[in-house]
Design an enzyme around this catalytic site. Structure first.
Site, PDB file in Angstrom:
ATOM      1  N   ASP A   9       0.587  -1.670  -0.005  1.00  5.20           N
ATOM      2  CA  ASP A   9      -0.020  -0.231   0.194  1.00  5.20           C
ATOM      3  C   ASP A   9       0.780   1.218   0.034  1.00  5.20           C
ATOM      4  O   ASP A   9       1.635   1.490   1.188  1.00  5.20           O
ATOM      5  CB  ASP A   9      -0.983  -0.043   1.431  1.00  5.20           C
ATOM      6  CG  ASP A   9      -1.585   1.252   1.738  1.00  5.20           C
ATOM      7  OD1 ASP A   9      -2.891   0.879   0.364  1.00  5.20           O
ATOM      8  OD2 ASP A   9      -1.618   1.642   2.046  1.00  5.20           O
TER       9      ASP A   9
ATOM     10  N   ASN B 130      -2.030  13.924  -5.231  1.00  6.02           N
ATOM     11  CA  ASN B 130      -2.548  13.142  -5.968  1.00  6.02           C
ATOM     12  C   ASN B 130      -3.302  14.718  -5.953  1.00  6.02           C
ATOM     13  O   ASN B 130      -3.617  15.732  -6.142  1.00  6.02           O
ATOM     14  CB  ASN B 130      -4.136  12.519  -5.963  1.00  6.02           C
ATOM     15  CG  ASN B 130      -3.263  11.007  -6.692  1.00  6.02           C
ATOM     16  OD1 ASN B 130      -2.761  11.488  -8.070  1.00  6.02           O
ATOM     17  ND2 ASN B 130      -4.582  10.176  -6.346  1.00  6.02           N
TER      18      ASN B 130
ATOM     19  N   HIS C 284      -3.567  14.652 -10.281  1.00  5.91           N
ATOM     20  CA  HIS C 284      -3.324  13.550 -10.704  1.00  5.91           C
ATOM     21  C   HIS C 284      -2.883  12.932 -11.508  1.00  5.91           C
ATOM     22  O   HIS C 284      -2.574  11.565 -11.715  1.00  5.91           O
ATOM     23  CB  HIS C 284      -5.389  12.918 -11.172  1.00  5.91           C
ATOM     24  CG  HIS C 284      -6.347  12.868 -10.048  1.00  5.91           C
ATOM     25  ND1 HIS C 284      -6.679  12.251  -9.372  1.00  5.91           N
ATOM     26  CD2 HIS C 284      -7.416  13.825  -9.723  1.00  5.91           C
ATOM     27  CE1 HIS C 284      -6.899  11.999  -7.612  1.00  5.91           C
ATOM     28  NE2 HIS C 284      -7.601  13.290  -8.520  1.00  5.91           N
TER      29      HIS C 284
ATOM     30  N   ASP D 183      -0.706   9.900 -11.424  1.00  5.23           N
ATOM     31  CA  ASP D 183      -0.653   8.655 -13.186  1.00  5.23           C
ATOM     32  C   ASP D 183       0.849   8.373 -13.073  1.00  5.23           C
ATOM     33  O   ASP D 183       1.561   7.713 -13.997  1.00  5.23           O
ATOM     34  CB  ASP D 183      -0.883   9.281 -14.674  1.00  5.23           C
ATOM     35  CG  ASP D 183      -3.372   9.129 -13.469  1.00  5.23           C
ATOM     36  OD1 ASP D 183      -3.226   8.159 -13.447  1.00  5.23           O
ATOM     37  OD2 ASP D 183      -3.449   9.484 -14.836  1.00  5.23           O
TER      38      ASP D 183
ATOM     39  N   ASP E 181      -4.049   2.635  -5.141  1.00  2.00           N
ATOM     40  CA  ASP E 181      -3.079   2.750  -4.377  1.00  2.00           C
ATOM     41  C   ASP E 181      -2.578   1.361  -3.608  1.00  2.00           C
ATOM     42  O   ASP E 181      -1.329   1.812  -3.063  1.00  2.00           O
ATOM     43  CB  ASP E 181      -1.930   3.980  -3.479  1.00  2.00           C
ATOM     44  CG  ASP E 181      -3.142   3.905  -2.317  1.00  2.00           C
ATOM     45  OD1 ASP E 181      -4.576   2.897  -2.195  1.00  2.00           O
ATOM     46  OD2 ASP E 181      -2.739   4.485  -1.951  1.00  2.00           O
TER      47      ASP E 181
END
Length: 172
Positions: free
Chosen positions: A60, A68, A73, A77, A103
């Protein structure tokens, strides 16, 4: 006849491409959740049949939401494929890697047990941290792993145990 052969060859290639597309996460190129679970089920069956152990790791990303929120974002990405690359570079071809969603990532490590588990996970952690440092991202990782030396009934059960291990790491 030649045109028919050409059409059938093209159709076969396109169907193969579609199968790969349907099985992978478009952003990272890793298996998507459904395909990962299918491969985990296959590993559970193999491990039970041959009495082999395997390790399931659940990864995680910590602070991913912050990337973000602060950088947008697009930054997230760009970050996720770097995570996938680090996972690939620190595992074997026989290992199964997937993006579970958002994630969260997972890895099936067949026949990795004992001290080898710690070594593999330490290498994985170092690769991930190095990748984040190169991108300048303040992301760390919580990695929970469980070695199954006895058969486990379902992939859902295996994922729940690995998920619990990951949350234990995250809290500590």
């Amino acid at each position: 006849l030649a045109i028919l052969v050409l059409l059938l060859t093209t159709l076969r290639r396109r169907l193969s491409d579609e199968a790969v597309f349907a099985a992978t996460d478009s952003l990272t190129g890793l298996l998507n959740r459904g395909s990962f679970i299918t491969r985990l089920d296959a590993e559970l069956a193999r491990a039970a049949r041959y009495g082999r152990a395997f390790t399931l790791a659940h990864v995680d990303l910590d602070n991913f939401k912050m990337v973000n929120d602060l950088e947008g974002h697009d930054a997230g990405d760009k970050l996720l494929p770097r995570v996938a690359d680090a996972l690939r570079s620190s595992t074997r071809q026989t290992d199964v890697l997937g993006r579970l969603g958002g994630d969260e990532f997972a890895a099936v490590l067949p026949e990795i047990t004992g001290g080898a588990t710690g070594s593999v996970l330490d290498n994985l952690r170092k690769q991930l941290i190095r990748a984040m440092a190169k991108g300048g991202w303040p992301v760390t990782f919580s990695i929970g792993a469980v070695t199954f030396e006895a058969p486990v009934d379902t992939s859902r059960e295996a994922l729940q145990v690995a998920d619990a291990a990951m949350y234990w790491v995250k809290r500590s």
